[in-house]
Write a protein that holds these residues in place. Structure first.
Motif, PDB file in Angstrom:
ATOM      1  N   HIS A 156     -29.550  76.460  -9.333  1.00 50.41           N
ATOM      2  CA  HIS A 156     -29.245  76.885  -7.970  1.00 50.41           C
ATOM      3  C   HIS A 156     -28.603  78.270  -8.017  1.00 50.41           C
ATOM      4  O   HIS A 156     -27.389  78.419  -7.946  1.00 50.41           O
ATOM      5  CB  HIS A 156     -28.315  75.890  -7.267  1.00 50.41           C
ATOM      6  N   HIS A 196     -32.027  73.599   0.831  1.00 51.68           N
ATOM      7  CA  HIS A 196     -30.600  73.598   1.119  1.00 51.68           C
ATOM      8  C   HIS A 196     -30.387  72.619   2.277  1.00 51.68           C
ATOM      9  O   HIS A 196     -31.068  72.711   3.303  1.00 51.68           O
ATOM     10  CB  HIS A 196     -30.135  74.985   1.595  1.00 51.68           C
ATOM     11  N   GLU A 248     -24.734  71.182   3.682  1.00 55.53           N
ATOM     12  CA  GLU A 248     -23.554  71.860   3.138  1.00 55.53           C
ATOM     13  C   GLU A 248     -22.501  71.949   4.248  1.00 55.53           C
ATOM     14  O   GLU A 248     -22.202  73.019   4.778  1.00 55.53           O
ATOM     15  CB  GLU A 248     -23.895  73.248   2.603  1.00 55.53           C
ATOM     16  N   HIS A 268     -26.827  71.623  -2.537  1.00 54.26           N
ATOM     17  CA  HIS A 268     -25.491  71.289  -2.028  1.00 54.26           C
ATOM     18  C   HIS A 268     -25.351  69.803  -1.691  1.00 54.26           C
ATOM     19  O   HIS A 268     -24.705  69.061  -2.398  1.00 54.26           O
ATOM     20  CB  HIS A 268     -25.104  72.159  -0.828  1.00 54.26           C
ATOM     21  N   GLU A 328     -27.998  69.566  -6.142  1.00 51.89           N
ATOM     22  CA  GLU A 328     -27.500  70.756  -6.843  1.00 51.89           C
ATOM     23  C   GLU A 328     -26.071  71.001  -6.345  1.00 51.89           C
ATOM     24  O   GLU A 328     -25.861  71.526  -5.262  1.00 51.89           O
ATOM     25  CB  GLU A 328     -28.389  71.957  -6.532  1.00 51.89           C
ATOM     26  N   CYS A 351     -22.543  72.617  -5.919  1.00 52.67           N
ATOM     27  CA  CYS A 351     -22.018  73.978  -6.024  1.00 52.67           C
ATOM     28  C   CYS A 351     -20.623  74.039  -5.411  1.00 52.67           C
ATOM     29  O   CYS A 351     -20.453  74.538  -4.285  1.00 52.67           O
ATOM     30  CB  CYS A 351     -22.942  74.969  -5.323  1.00 52.67           C
ATOM     31  N   SER A 407     -19.319  77.497  -4.013  1.00 53.54           N
ATOM     32  CA  SER A 407     -20.037  77.882  -2.800  1.00 53.54           C
ATOM     33  C   SER A 407     -19.605  77.021  -1.625  1.00 53.54           C
ATOM     34  O   SER A 407     -19.447  77.516  -0.506  1.00 53.54           O
ATOM     35  CB  SER A 407     -21.546  77.745  -3.025  1.00 53.54           C
TER      36      SER A 407
END
Length: 436
Positions: A110, A356, A359, A384, A406, A408, A411
């Protein structure tokens, strides 16, 4: 029991009570030990059997880790509990971190095309190259362009007059301070993140201005090639042997004004990766996840999906699939794009998605429901997926379909939508043991 004749009975009773208490204590200890063992077995790597050397290495690493935790508890300053910008220097001084840097990482799955190397390289290398010009937009953003003799004069509403950076530096008294100022324009790093980035609108505005600023540098063809190679070098130094990049494949230009298309960019990625692999043992390679911004209307995304299909057909070993990037809570949802995203399946073509989604911790909104549509559209992985804990059905189906998240955390801390300043971070990978 009231007299001497009762003492044996009393002693027997006390003995029984003592034995029962002792047995109960043992059973509690056994139950506790068994529960702890079950937890360890369910943890990531819990069923691995270590060799003698690995046991020694693990003991050393865990001793260092425990020492750092003890020290953090003493001073009440634990890096994972504070903002990354304030923790970064502490992390880099950590003995545990120095060991982790040397350990094999496998893959980085990612990463985005504009954020794959240190910004110092752009400042110290790229901005010192000949024919590099800059101007300043009315909003105060820097814009760069390589051209000879100079780029076309911009409209006043777009940018100030172009200035040759090499000449500008020669006229300065403090070039070091100027370069440091450039670096501040290339990164989100700040000493006071809570003050400088009081809300998500501010941090996203800065985030987007960085991409705008460095695009003129990175999309110059000679820099583009070197940028890819340098990024692979930095990942390789951290023992990352394979990458998958979200790449928008924006036009790349030459000094004479020639503009290269998306196919040229994919070929360049492939050529540089091949050249890098020849010089670096163990390096596996890279793949691209062609991406477009989720701010565009459906008709544009339809064209992007068709472009992704074409690129994957032309470069089946290089183009992994398609994704939508950009700020999730102000952009279109996956459901908004359903007509475009159904094109491949309606044509009988396999185009893997790497969406994505989720998130956010705004539960019950269109933002976190992107997770549902990512699952329905058979996303190969989900970027995310922070909201996954709020969707048990999605969690269960993701597990059944072996769709990894993924994760993160940095982030999530920096750029996701959040109703509270205090938030939990999800350190979960939805992945069945023994699967790739």
């Amino acid at each position: 029991m009231g007299g001497p004749s009762g003492w044996p009975a009393l002693i027997s009773l006390l003995l029984v009570v003592a034995i029962l208490f002792f047995c109960s204590a043992i059973s509690i200890d056994e139950a506790r030990t068994q529960l702890l063992m079950r937890e360890k077995m369910l943890q990531l790597g819990g069923q691995l059997v270590l060799t003698e050397q690995e046991e020694l290495a693990n003991e050393r690493l865990m001793a260092l880790k425990k020492a750092e935790v003890v020290q953090a508890m003493k001073i009440q300053n634990f890096p994972p509990s504070i903002h990354f910008f304030q923790a970064k220097n502490l992390i880099e001084k950590s003995e545990v971190f120095s060991i982790l840097k040397k350990m094999p990482k496998g893959a980085a799955l990612h990463v985005h095309d504009f954020g794959i190397l240190s910004m110092n390289w752009l400042v110290k290398n790229v901005t010192y190259r000949p024919h590099c010009h800059f101007c300043i937009t009315p909003k105060g953003a820097l814009k760069f362009k390589f051209a000879y003799p100079t780029p076309p004069t911009p409209m006043p509403a777009e940018c100030s007059e172009w200035v040759l950076l090499e000449k500008y530096r020669k006229e300065m008294q403090n070039v070091t301070e100027f370069d440091y100022g450039l670096l501040r324009n290339f990164t989100l790093m700040t000493e006071n993140p809570e003050v400088d980035y009081a809300n998500q609108n501010i941090v996203w505005s800065k985030f987007q201005s960085i991409f705008f600023t460095i695009s003129g540098l990175v999309h110059y063809a000679p820099v583009f090639r070197d940028y890819i190679f340098q990024a692979l070098e930095e990942f390789y130094q951290d023992n990352v042997l394979y990458l998958e990049l979200r790449a928008m494949l924006l036009p790349v230009y030459e000094l004479n004004g020639t503009i290269h298309n998306q196919e040229w960019s994919v070929r360049t990625y492939r050529e540089v990766a091949y050249m890098f692999a020849k010089k670096h043992p163990g390096f596996i390679g890279i793949k691209l996840i062609y991406s477009d911004r989720r701010l565009k209307n459906v008709s544009f995304i339809m064209k992007s999906v068709q472009t992704a299909m074409m690129l994957r057909a032309t470069f089946p070993r290089m183009v992994a699939g398609f994704d939508l990037v950009g700020r999730e809570d102000t952009g279109h949802t996956l459901y908004d794009y359903r007509k475009a995203l159904m094109i491949p399946i309606l044509q009988g073509i396999k185009l893997p998605y790497f969406f994505h989604a989720g998130e956010t911790d705004w539960q019950g909104t269109s933002i976190d429901r992107n997770l549902l549509d990512a699952l329905i559209l058979n996303s190969t992985r989900i970027g995310h997926g922070f909201a996954l804990t709020k969707h048990p059905a999605v969690w269960a189906d993701s597990w059944k379909k072996n769709i990894p998240m993924e994760v993160c955390p940095i982030s999530n801390q920096e750029s996701s939508s959040e109703p509270d300043q205090e938030r939990d971070q999800m350190f979960v990978v939805v992945k069945k043991p023994g699967k790739n």
